[in-house]
Design a protein around this motif. Structure first.
Motif, PDB file in Angstrom:
ATOM      1  N   ILE A 178      24.306  35.228  42.252  1.00 23.72           N
ATOM      2  CA  ILE A 178      24.965  33.918  42.274  1.00 23.72           C
ATOM      3  C   ILE A 178      24.891  33.250  40.908  1.00 23.72           C
ATOM      4  CG2 ILE A 178      24.664  31.543  43.116  1.00 23.72           C
ATOM      5  CD1 ILE A 178      26.325  33.266  44.940  1.00 23.72           C
ATOM      6  N   ARG A 179      23.726  33.333  40.282  1.00 24.16           N
ATOM      7  CA  ARG A 179      23.581  32.725  38.962  1.00 24.16           C
ATOM      8  C   ARG A 179      24.552  33.355  37.973  1.00 24.16           C
ATOM      9  NH1 ARG A 179      18.638  33.758  38.086  1.00 24.16           N
ATOM     10  NH2 ARG A 179      17.728  31.753  38.692  1.00 24.16           N
ATOM     11  N   ALA A 180      24.646  34.681  37.978  1.00 22.78           N
ATOM     12  CA  ALA A 180      25.538  35.371  37.043  1.00 22.78           C
ATOM     13  C   ALA A 180      26.996  35.016  37.290  1.00 22.78           C
ATOM     14  CB  ALA A 180      25.335  36.882  37.164  1.00 22.78           C
ATOM     15  N   ARG A 181      27.381  34.899  38.562  1.00 19.63           N
ATOM     16  CA  ARG A 181      28.782  34.592  38.870  1.00 19.63           C
ATOM     17  C   ARG A 181      29.141  33.154  38.520  1.00 19.63           C
ATOM     18  NH1 ARG A 181      28.316  38.399  44.238  1.00 19.63           N
ATOM     19  NH2 ARG A 181      29.110  40.288  43.203  1.00 19.63           N
ATOM     20  N   ILE A 182      28.225  32.242  38.731  1.00 18.80           N
ATOM     21  CA  ILE A 182      28.486  30.855  38.352  1.00 18.80           C
ATOM     22  C   ILE A 182      28.546  30.725  36.831  1.00 18.80           C
ATOM     23  CG2 ILE A 182      27.530  28.513  38.354  1.00 18.80           C
ATOM     24  CD1 ILE A 182      26.527  29.030  41.174  1.00 18.80           C
ATOM     25  N   MET A 183      27.691  31.448  36.123  1.00 18.11           N
ATOM     26  CA  MET A 183      27.743  31.429  34.661  1.00 18.11           C
ATOM     27  C   MET A 183      29.065  32.014  34.156  1.00 18.11           C
ATOM     28  SD  MET A 183      25.174  29.901  33.488  1.00 18.11           S
ATOM     29  CE  MET A 183      25.451  30.323  31.769  1.00 18.11           C
ATOM     30  N   ALA A 184      29.593  33.000  34.869  1.00 20.67           N
ATOM     31  CA  ALA A 184      30.894  33.565  34.487  1.00 20.67           C
ATOM     32  C   ALA A 184      31.997  32.518  34.643  1.00 20.67           C
ATOM     33  CB  ALA A 184      31.203  34.792  35.341  1.00 20.67           C
ATOM     34  N   LEU A 185      31.953  31.773  35.740  1.00 17.09           N
ATOM     35  CA  LEU A 185      32.909  30.672  35.915  1.00 17.09           C
ATOM     36  C   LEU A 185      32.787  29.667  34.781  1.00 17.09           C
ATOM     37  CD1 LEU A 185      32.915  29.703  39.713  1.00 17.09           C
ATOM     38  CD2 LEU A 185      34.807  30.644  38.368  1.00 17.09           C
ATOM     39  N   SER A 186      31.538  29.392  34.390  1.00 15.56           N
ATOM     40  CA  SER A 186      31.286  28.436  33.314  1.00 15.56           C
ATOM     41  C   SER A 186      31.886  28.915  31.995  1.00 15.56           C
ATOM     42  CB  SER A 186      29.777  28.221  33.160  1.00 15.56           C
ATOM     43  OG  SER A 186      29.499  27.367  32.078  1.00 15.56           O
ATOM     44  N   ARG A 187      31.820  30.213  31.729  1.00 16.46           N
ATOM     45  CA  ARG A 187      32.395  30.734  30.486  1.00 16.46           C
ATOM     46  C   ARG A 187      33.913  30.545  30.460  1.00 16.46           C
ATOM     47  NH1 ARG A 187      28.005  34.391  30.884  1.00 16.46           N
ATOM     48  NH2 ARG A 187      29.109  35.796  32.315  1.00 16.46           N
ATOM     49  N   ASP A 190      34.541  26.878  29.830  1.00 14.04           N
ATOM     50  CA  ASP A 190      34.325  26.494  28.429  1.00 14.04           C
ATOM     51  C   ASP A 190      35.533  26.840  27.567  1.00 14.04           C
ATOM     52  OD1 ASP A 190      31.831  25.485  28.989  1.00 14.04           O
ATOM     53  OD2 ASP A 190      30.744  27.271  28.327  1.00 14.04           O
ATOM     54  N   LEU A 191      36.135  28.000  27.815  1.00 16.10           N
ATOM     55  CA  LEU A 191      37.325  28.371  27.050  1.00 16.10           C
ATOM     56  C   LEU A 191      38.457  27.380  27.262  1.00 16.10           C
ATOM     57  CD1 LEU A 191      37.567  32.264  27.483  1.00 16.10           C
ATOM     58  CD2 LEU A 191      37.088  31.012  25.383  1.00 16.10           C
ATOM     59  N   LEU A 192      38.620  26.921  28.502  1.00 19.34           N
ATOM     60  CA  LEU A 192      39.695  25.972  28.803  1.00 19.34           C
ATOM     61  C   LEU A 192      39.406  24.598  28.214  1.00 19.34           C
ATOM     62  CD1 LEU A 192      40.423  26.999  32.498  1.00 19.34           C
ATOM     63  CD2 LEU A 192      41.933  27.315  30.534  1.00 19.34           C
ATOM     64  N   VAL A 193      38.155  24.189  28.241  1.00 16.29           N
ATOM     65  CA  VAL A 193      37.792  22.873  27.705  1.00 16.29           C
ATOM     66  C   VAL A 193      38.098  22.794  26.213  1.00 16.29           C
ATOM     67  CG1 VAL A 193      35.838  21.359  27.167  1.00 16.29           C
ATOM     68  CG2 VAL A 193      36.089  22.310  29.458  1.00 16.29           C
ATOM     69  N   THR A 194      37.851  23.878  25.481  1.00 14.64           N
ATOM     70  CA  THR A 194      38.080  23.858  24.033  1.00 14.64           C
ATOM     71  C   THR A 194      39.550  23.674  23.693  1.00 14.64           C
ATOM     72  OG1 THR A 194      38.242  26.286  23.955  1.00 14.64           O
ATOM     73  CG2 THR A 194      36.073  25.309  23.570  1.00 14.64           C
ATOM     74  N   THR A 195      40.450  23.974  24.619  1.00 14.57           N
ATOM     75  CA  THR A 195      41.887  23.787  24.384  1.00 14.57           C
ATOM     76  C   THR A 195      42.453  22.644  25.212  1.00 14.57           C
ATOM     77  OG1 THR A 195      42.533  25.358  26.125  1.00 14.57           O
ATOM     78  CG2 THR A 195      42.167  26.248  23.916  1.00 14.57           C
ATOM     79  N   GLY A 237      38.993  35.948  34.704  1.00 12.58           N
ATOM     80  CA  GLY A 237      37.604  35.851  34.248  1.00 12.58           C
ATOM     81  C   GLY A 237      36.638  36.387  35.294  1.00 12.58           C
ATOM     82  N   MET A 238      36.860  36.026  36.571  1.00  9.69           N
ATOM     83  CA  MET A 238      36.004  36.559  37.637  1.00  9.69           C
ATOM     84  C   MET A 238      36.116  38.074  37.728  1.00  9.69           C
ATOM     85  SD  MET A 238      36.013  33.901  40.864  1.00  9.69           S
ATOM     86  CE  MET A 238      37.741  34.096  41.244  1.00  9.69           C
TER      87      MET A 238
END
Length: 357
Positions: A178-187, A190-195, A237-238
Motif C-alpha cells: 500500500i505504501r509503495a502504491r500510494i507513493m507511486a500515485l504521489s509521483r 508531483d509531475l502534474l503539479v509542476t505543470t 503511472g499506476m
C-alpha cells in the motif's frame, strides 16, 4: 492686501491647481468629474485608456454612457448619496467601453464642493480590476479541479486498499504494498503539479516511476514526445509502477542479464482515427532465471492488483484495450487507446521523429 501679495497668492493657487491637474492626468486610475445631473465635466488620460473615449468625446455627455443599460439605477443611487453629502466607498461594479465591451472596475465617488461649501458635483475614481477578477476566477476553477482530483485520488486509494487486502494475508506485506502504491500515485501527482495540471511528458512519467528500481542502463525508451492528459498520467503511472515492481522482484530487473524496452507510437487506424500504441517488453536473459519466482507470484499468474490494473483499470480508464503475455523468458504488456484519451488537446505529438533514451 496690496497687489503684490494678491499676485503672490494667485500664483500659488495657480501652481497648486497645475500640480493637481498634473497629478490627476498622470494617474493610472480613471478620474472623472461630473455634475449633479451626471454630466461629465472632467476626464483624465487614464479614463481615455480605460473606456476608449477621448476627453472631447466624453465631456458634456451623460456618464450613463459608461453603464450597461440594466445598471442605470446605480447612477441614480450614487447621485442621491452625493446630494446628501455622502461619499460612495470603494465597490466593485461593471462599466461599458466605447466598443461595447464590459470591464470590471472598482469605483469610489466623493462630493465636490465650491468655495461656499455647496455640493456642485462628484469626483469618481475607477480602477480596472479585470486581472484580479480573472485571478479569482482561475482560483475558483482550480479549487473545483483540486476538489475533484482529491476525491478521485481518495477513490483510487480506497480501491487499492480493498484490492490489496483481498490478496495479502501478511500485514507487513500489505503495508509495504500500500505504501509503495500510494507513493507511486504521489509521483504522478508531483509531475502534474509542476505543470499546473497541464499534463506531463510520457518520457518523464516512465522515468519517474522506474527510478526507484534502478538499473537505468538496462531500460530503453523509444517513441515520439507526447504530453499526456492528467487521467492518462495517473493510470499509466499506476501501470508502470506495477510493471516495475513485478520486474524488480520476478522479471528482467531481478536477473543479471534482463532488459526492458518500452516503445510507443501513434498510428492512423480505421476511419482515419489516430491510435496510441504502447509496448512494455522485458526479457529476463535466461528462462531459468525467470522461473525462479513462485508461480503464484508475478503478473499474469493470478488476478493480483497489478494484473487488474494492467488488464482492466488502465485500458478501461483510457477507453482502450490491453494484453498481458507472460513467457518463460519475459513479459509483454501492450496498450491500445484512442489518442484523444491520451494526449493533451492541441499539444499531442511535439515531434514526429522517434525519441530514444
Amino acid at each position: 492686501m496690496n497687489m503684490t501679495s494678491y499676485g503672490g497668492i494667485f500664483r500659488q493657487n495657480a501652481n497648486a491647481d497645475a500640480r493637481l491637474a498634473a497629478i490627476v492626468d498622470s494617474s493610472y486610475d480613471a478620474i472623472i468629474g461630473k455634475n449633479l445631473n451626471s454630466i461629465i465635466t472632467d476626464w483624465n488620460q487614464a479614463a481615455e485608456r480605460m473606456f476608449g473615449y477621448t476627453a472631447e468625446e466624453a465631456v458634456g455627455q451623460s456618464i450613463l454612457m459608461l453603464l450597461p443599460e440594466h445598471m442605470h439605477n446605480e447612477e441614480a443611487e450614487i447621485i442621491g448619496r452625493i446630494r446628501r453629502g455622502e461619499g460612495v466607498g470603494s465597490h466593485e461594479t461593471t462599466r461599458k467601453r466605447k466598443d461595447g465591451s464590459l470591464i470590471a472596475v472598482s469605483i469610489t465617488v466623493s462630493p465636490i464642493r465650491n468655495s461656499a461649501g455647496e455640493i456642485i458635483g462628484a469626483s469618481q475614481i475607477a480602477r480596472d480590476i479585470t486581472p484580479a477578477k480573472e485571478s479569482e476566477r482561475r482560483i475558483r476553477l482550480l479549487m473545483r479541479e483540486v476538489n475533484h482530483r482529491v476525491k478521485n485520488q481518495f477513490a483510487v486509494i480506497l480501491s487499492m486498499v480493498r484490492e490489496t487486502s483481498k490478496r495479502s494475508t501478511d500485514p507487513g506485506e500489505f503495508e509495504e504494498l500500500i505504501r509503495a502504491r500510494i507513493m507511486a500515485l504521489s509521483r504522478s501527482h508531483d509531475l502534474l503539479v509542476t505543470t499546473e495540471w497541464a499534463g506531463a511528458s510520457l518520457f518523464d512519467l516512465v522515468q519517474e516511476h522506474l527510478k526507484p528500481f534502478g538499473h537505468e542502463d538496462r531500460i530503453s525508451l523509444s517513441g515520439p514526445l507526447l504530453t499526456l492528459q492528467s487521467n492518462a498520467v495517473q493510470n499509466l503511472g499506476m501501470a508502470f509502477h506495477e510493471l516495475g515492481t513485478n520486474s524488480s522482484k520476478y522479471g528482467a530487473l531481478a536477473s543479471g542479464g534482463g532488459r526492458i524496452e518500452i516503445t510507443w507510437k501513434v498510428e492512423t487506424g480505421p476511419e482515419a482515427q489516430r491510435r496510441f500504441h504502447l509496448l512494455w517488453h522485458e526479457t529476463s536473459g535466461t528462462a531459468a532465471t525467470a522461473q525462479k519466482a513462485p508461480e503464484r507470484k508475478g503478473l499474469g499468474e493470478r488476478k493480483g492488483f497489478g494484473t487488474v490494473v494492467l488488464q482492466r483499470v488502465a485500458p478501461q480508464s483510457l477507453s482502450g484495450s490491453s494484453s498481458l503475455e507472460r513467457s518463460p523468458d519475459g513479459l509483454k504488456w501492450t496498450l491500445d487507446a484512442p489518442i484523444e484519451a491520451i494526449v493533451v488537446p492541441q499539444l499531442g505529438i511535439e515531434d514526429e521523429s522517434d525519441f530514444k533514451g
